[in-house]
Structure formats: C-alpha cells, structure tokens
Write an enzyme that holds these catalytic residues in place. Structure first.
Site, PDB file in Angstrom:
ATOM      1  N   GLY A   1       0.878  -1.170   0.000  1.00 34.94           N
ATOM      2  CA  GLY A   1       0.000   0.000   0.000  1.00 34.94           C
ATOM      3  C   GLY A   1       0.907   1.209   0.000  1.00 34.94           C
ATOM      4  O   GLY A   1       1.838   1.287  -0.791  1.00 34.94           O
ATOM      5  N   GLU A   2       0.702   2.108   0.917  1.00 37.04           N
ATOM      6  CA  GLU A   2       1.550   3.297   1.036  1.00 37.04           C
ATOM      7  C   GLU A   2       2.099   3.315   2.457  1.00 37.04           C
ATOM      8  O   GLU A   2       1.345   3.494   3.418  1.00 37.04           O
ATOM      9  CB  GLU A   2       0.690   4.530   0.722  1.00 37.04           C
ATOM     10  CG  GLU A   2       1.490   5.785   0.488  1.00 37.04           C
ATOM     11  CD  GLU A   2       2.537   5.639  -0.604  1.00 37.04           C
ATOM     12  OE1 GLU A   2       2.238   5.115  -1.683  1.00 37.04           O
ATOM     13  OE2 GLU A   2       3.686   6.046  -0.350  1.00 37.04           O
ATOM     14  N   SER A   3       3.417   3.120   2.572  1.00 37.37           N
ATOM     15  CA  SER A   3       3.983   2.939   3.912  1.00 37.37           C
ATOM     16  C   SER A   3       3.847   4.183   4.786  1.00 37.37           C
ATOM     17  O   SER A   3       3.680   4.078   6.005  1.00 37.37           O
ATOM     18  CB  SER A   3       5.442   2.493   3.823  1.00 37.37           C
ATOM     19  OG  SER A   3       6.175   3.381   3.023  1.00 37.37           O
TER      20      SER A   3
ATOM     21  N   CYS B   1       6.034  -5.374   0.365  1.00 34.81           N
ATOM     22  CA  CYS B   1       6.230  -4.029  -0.213  1.00 34.81           C
ATOM     23  C   CYS B   1       6.168  -2.935   0.863  1.00 34.81           C
ATOM     24  O   CYS B   1       7.109  -2.806   1.638  1.00 34.81           O
ATOM     25  CB  CYS B   1       5.253  -3.812  -1.361  1.00 34.81           C
ATOM     26  SG  CYS B   1       5.826  -2.533  -2.483  1.00 34.81           S
TER      27      CYS B   1
ATOM     28  N   ARG C   1      12.966   3.249   0.235  1.00 39.63           N
ATOM     29  CA  ARG C   1      11.642   3.250  -0.394  1.00 39.63           C
ATOM     30  C   ARG C   1      11.790   3.611  -1.866  1.00 39.63           C
ATOM     31  O   ARG C   1      12.742   4.276  -2.245  1.00 39.63           O
ATOM     32  CB  ARG C   1      10.749   4.331   0.219  1.00 39.63           C
ATOM     33  CG  ARG C   1      10.322   4.094   1.619  1.00 39.63           C
ATOM     34  CD  ARG C   1       9.349   5.183   2.046  1.00 39.63           C
ATOM     35  NE  ARG C   1       8.103   5.095   1.299  1.00 39.63           N
ATOM     36  CZ  ARG C   1       7.407   6.149   0.893  1.00 39.63           C
ATOM     37  NH1 ARG C   1       7.831   7.374   1.134  1.00 39.63           N
ATOM     38  NH2 ARG C   1       6.282   5.988   0.227  1.00 39.63           N
TER      39      ARG C   1
ATOM     40  N   ILE D   1       5.846  -3.120  -7.580  1.00 42.14           N
ATOM     41  CA  ILE D   1       5.113  -1.863  -7.825  1.00 42.14           C
ATOM     42  C   ILE D   1       5.672  -0.792  -6.878  1.00 42.14           C
ATOM     43  O   ILE D   1       5.491  -0.885  -5.668  1.00 42.14           O
ATOM     44  CB  ILE D   1       3.602  -2.039  -7.573  1.00 42.14           C
ATOM     45  CG1 ILE D   1       3.044  -3.186  -8.436  1.00 42.14           C
ATOM     46  CG2 ILE D   1       2.849  -0.736  -7.850  1.00 42.14           C
ATOM     47  CD1 ILE D   1       1.620  -3.604  -8.077  1.00 42.14           C
ATOM     48  N   ARG D   2       6.381   0.167  -7.429  1.00 41.17           N
ATOM     49  CA  ARG D   2       7.038   1.212  -6.621  1.00 41.17           C
ATOM     50  C   ARG D   2       7.690   0.585  -5.382  1.00 41.17           C
ATOM     51  O   ARG D   2       7.444   0.975  -4.248  1.00 41.17           O
ATOM     52  CB  ARG D   2       6.032   2.310  -6.225  1.00 41.17           C
ATOM     53  CG  ARG D   2       5.541   3.117  -7.424  1.00 41.17           C
ATOM     54  CD  ARG D   2       4.544   4.187  -7.033  1.00 41.17           C
ATOM     55  NE  ARG D   2       3.343   3.615  -6.469  1.00 41.17           N
ATOM     56  CZ  ARG D   2       2.992   3.681  -5.180  1.00 41.17           C
ATOM     57  NH1 ARG D   2       3.751   4.333  -4.321  1.00 41.17           N
ATOM     58  NH2 ARG D   2       1.902   3.104  -4.761  1.00 41.17           N
TER      59      ARG D   2
ATOM     60  N   HIS E   1       4.884  -8.383  -4.668  1.00 42.95           N
ATOM     61  CA  HIS E   1       3.489  -8.638  -4.259  1.00 42.95           C
ATOM     62  C   HIS E   1       3.044 -10.068  -4.579  1.00 42.95           C
ATOM     63  O   HIS E   1       2.337 -10.266  -5.575  1.00 42.95           O
ATOM     64  CB  HIS E   1       2.567  -7.654  -4.978  1.00 42.95           C
ATOM     65  CG  HIS E   1       2.720  -6.247  -4.527  1.00 42.95           C
ATOM     66  ND1 HIS E   1       2.047  -5.738  -3.437  1.00 42.95           N
ATOM     67  CD2 HIS E   1       3.493  -5.245  -4.999  1.00 42.95           C
ATOM     68  CE1 HIS E   1       2.382  -4.479  -3.267  1.00 42.95           C
ATOM     69  NE2 HIS E   1       3.260  -4.143  -4.199  1.00 42.95           N
TER      70      HIS E   1
ATOM     71  N   GLU F   1       0.734 -11.590  -3.292  1.00 49.57           N
ATOM     72  CA  GLU F   1      -0.734 -11.650  -3.163  1.00 49.57           C
ATOM     73  C   GLU F   1      -1.441 -11.258  -4.456  1.00 49.57           C
ATOM     74  O   GLU F   1      -2.651 -11.431  -4.570  1.00 49.57           O
ATOM     75  CB  GLU F   1      -1.194 -10.756  -1.989  1.00 49.57           C
ATOM     76  CG  GLU F   1      -1.171  -9.252  -2.229  1.00 49.57           C
ATOM     77  CD  GLU F   1       0.212  -8.601  -2.098  1.00 49.57           C
ATOM     78  OE1 GLU F   1       1.235  -9.327  -2.039  1.00 49.57           O
ATOM     79  OE2 GLU F   1       0.271  -7.356  -2.070  1.00 49.57           O
TER      80      GLU F   1
HETATM   81  N1  GLN Z   1       6.231   2.817  -2.528  1.00 49.59           N
HETATM   82  C1  GLN Z   1       5.315   2.376  -1.529  1.00 49.59           C
HETATM   83  C2  GLN Z   1       5.777   2.777  -0.147  1.00 49.59           C
HETATM   84  O1  GLN Z   1       6.901   2.914   0.129  1.00 49.59           O
HETATM   85  C3  GLN Z   1       5.101   0.891  -1.528  1.00 49.59           C
HETATM   86  C4  GLN Z   1       4.351   0.479  -2.760  1.00 49.59           C
HETATM   87  C5  GLN Z   1       3.585  -0.783  -2.606  1.00 49.59           C
HETATM   88  O2  GLN Z   1       3.339  -1.267  -1.497  1.00 49.59           O
HETATM   89  N2  GLN Z   1       3.166  -1.295  -3.721  1.00 49.59           N
HETATM   90  O3  GLN Z   1       4.971   2.930   0.688  1.00 49.59           O
END
Ligand code: GLN
Length: 196
Positions: free
Chosen positions: A56-58, A85, A112, A141-142, A177, A179
């Site tokens: 998600g978004e840390s 992630c 990150r 993903i990112r 990921h 999942e």
């Molecule tokens: N770039 C996101 C972060 O650092 C992580 C991206 C993800 O969980 N797909 O929060």
C-alpha cells in the site's frame, strides 16, 4: 477453530492477502482449520498466530498505526509477520524516510521507491532460496529494496538493485506482491514455518 491469521486492514491490498492465504491453506490441505480475517484493533491482533502487513503506502500505514495506537501491539506481537512491499518498509530497522516510524522487527535498512521512474513497476522471475520448484514470478510496484542486513537476517532473494526477500525468525518480508499472482508458495512457506 484453529489458528487465526490477521491481515492488517488500515490501507492497501487487504482482500488480496486474505484470498492468497485462503488459497495457500487449501493447497496445504489443512487438518486443523485456520481462519483469515482483517484486523484493525490491538485485541484482534494479539489473538492471532500470524499477521500480514500488506502493500500500500507505507507513509499512510505508518500514520494510521500511530493514530490507532497499534505500534506497540504490532511490535510486541508474538506470532509471525508476513510483510509485502510497504509492509517490508514498515518492518525494517532503518528507513530513508523520516515520516515513517519503522517497527524494527527485521534488521534491514530499506530504501523506499528504490527503482527509477521507468522501472517503477515491473515483473520478473526470481530465484528464491528454498523454493525448489522453479522461479517465482514477482510483481514489483514502486518497490523498496533492502540495502543492508544485520546478523540473523536470512536473504532469500536479491536482484541488481538490492535485496528483495528476507526472513528473520518467524517473520518474512518481500519487496514484491505475491498476493497479486496465483502462486501461493511464499504464503505457504511462511505458514509452514509457523507450524500451520
Ligand atoms: N512505494 C510504496 C511505499 O513505500 C510501496 C508500494 C507498494 O506497497 N506497492 O509505501
């Protein structure tokens, strides 16, 4: 009733992890049934034998952990944690972003968003230590990478940019990921290690 597997449901890929754990349990042919469900509160977390911290978004998840007073309950959790992630960023000891208060449960240093723009998202076949039935198709993903590890950390996979899969004790952290695909071998490996 069996062991409870909680998926931290503050933000991110929650339902995907629930589905993946359910498929993993099916494939493992569970004798004593385990249940998988979303968790948001300290007593729910402490009642689990395993916990997933999803992607998600840390920065957001870190903020919500503080807001919901979950930092200590997660830090003191006695079961295993499966983190992907953004989850890997949160599990680290050191993170390159002051907005995040890392849990320090896996002794890694994390960058990150470690991949440049063009490679913000990509898929690749990874050789993962201990997964003998062939490479794992990993979706990034990112994604973060770990740039350093302390003693006690077992590196499971690395690519050119850094370390992308680790285990420490009961915990596992992945920069990608699992999942989001149909391969549940890593979810299964995590559960087996916990004796499920
Ligand atoms: N770039 C996101 C972060 O650092 C992580 C991206 C993800 O969980 N797909 O929060």
């Amino acid at each position: 009733m069996g062991v409870k597997i909680g998926v931290l449901a503050l933000q991110g890929n929650v339902s995907e992890h629930i589905d993946a754990f359910e498929h993993a349990l099916e494939r493992m042919g569970q004798v004593s049934p385990c249940s998988v469900f979303p968790v948001k509160k300290a007593p729910e977390i402490s009642g689990c034998g395993a916990l997933a911290i999803p992607g998600g978004e840390s920065t957001t998840i870190s903020r919500l952990i503080e807001k919901n007073h979950l930092y200590d309950p997660i830090r003191n959790f006695s079961g295993g944690i499966f983190a992907t992630c953004a989850g890997m960023v949160l599990m680290a000891t050191r993170v390159d972003d002051p907005r995040i208060r890392p849990l320090g449960l896996i002794d890694i240093t994390v960058d990150r968003n470690a991949f440049g723009r063009q490679k913000e998202s990509f898929e690749t076949d990874l050789q993962i230590h201990g997964l003998d039935e062939g490479p794992f198709h990993a979706i990034f993903i990112r994604a973060p990478v770990a740039t350093g590890t302390g003693t006690g950390v077992h590196v499971l996979a690395r690519i050119k940019q850094g370390i992308v899969a680790v285990e420490q004790g009961k915990h596992m952290a992945l920069a990608f990921h699992p999942e989001l695909g149909s391969d549940t071998r890593l979810h299964e490996r995590f559960l087996k290690k916990l004796g499920m």
